[in-house]
Design an enzyme around this catalytic site. Structure first.
Site, short mmCIF file in Angstrom:
data_model
loop_
_atom_site.label_atom_id
_atom_site.label_comp_id
_atom_site.label_asym_id
_atom_site.label_seq_id
_atom_site.Cartn_x
_atom_site.Cartn_y
_atom_site.Cartn_z
N CYS A 42 -8.31 -5.22 -10.14
CA CYS A 42 -7.90 -4.11 -11.00
C CYS A 42 -7.46 -2.97 -10.08
CB CYS A 42 -9.09 -3.71 -11.87
SG CYS A 42 -8.75 -2.43 -13.07
N CYS B 46 -5.28 0.48 6.32
CA CYS B 46 -5.54 1.93 6.38
C CYS B 46 -6.84 2.35 5.69
CB CYS B 46 -4.37 2.71 5.81
SG CYS B 46 -4.18 2.61 4.02
N CYS C 11 0.85 -1.19 0.00
CA CYS C 11 0.00 0.00 0.00
C CYS C 11 0.88 1.24 0.00
CB CYS C 11 -0.90 -0.01 1.23
SG CYS C 11 -1.94 1.45 1.38
#
Length: 131
Positions: free
Chosen positions: A120, A98, A47
């Protein structure tokens, strides 16, 4: 449930304008423009907001959709939420740590993958690290 919590101001301080638009405001980068769309090195995609590992390169595949495509996430890393925006019903995928918006997951498109899914993902939502 999200474990990394920051105020909007704190997110703006650590993310680029485009990362904030996508990760925190559920935006989408234009197809074919992301740095990881055609990236196939071995490693882990994390992330971009909190650094949590999300996807292994071994689950990435060429979908031709214009965004990085994965057939599965690291167990427990990615959550799913119903998304009814724009008059469509889709499944949004988010970082479980998060809550950052990653993109959407689609099923039954006929790709020869073990899960019959295509995650995606916006490149701007990811950071890559070599293995």
């Amino acid at each position: 449930m999200s474990t990394v919590q920051k105020s909007e101001e704190e997110w703006r301080a650590v993310l680029s304008r485009e990362q904030f638009r996508v990760l925190r405001e559920k935006g989408t980068e234009p197809a074919g423009t992301g740095e990881y769309d055609k990236h196939y090195d071995e490693g882990v995609y994390s992330c971009a907001g909190c650094g949590t590992p999300l996807y292994k390169s071994t689950t990435k595949f060429k979908s031709g959709c214009g965004w990085p495509a994965f057939f599965d996430a690291i167990p427990g890393a990615v959550g799913r939420r119903e998304d009814g925006a724009f008059g469509m019903v889709r499944t949004e995928i988010v970082c479980n740590a998060c809550g950052g918006h990653l993109g959407h997951v689609f099923k039954g498109e006929g790709f020869p993958t073990p899960t019959d899914e295509r995650h995606c993902v916006n490149s701007v939502s990811l950071k890559f690290k070599d293995e």
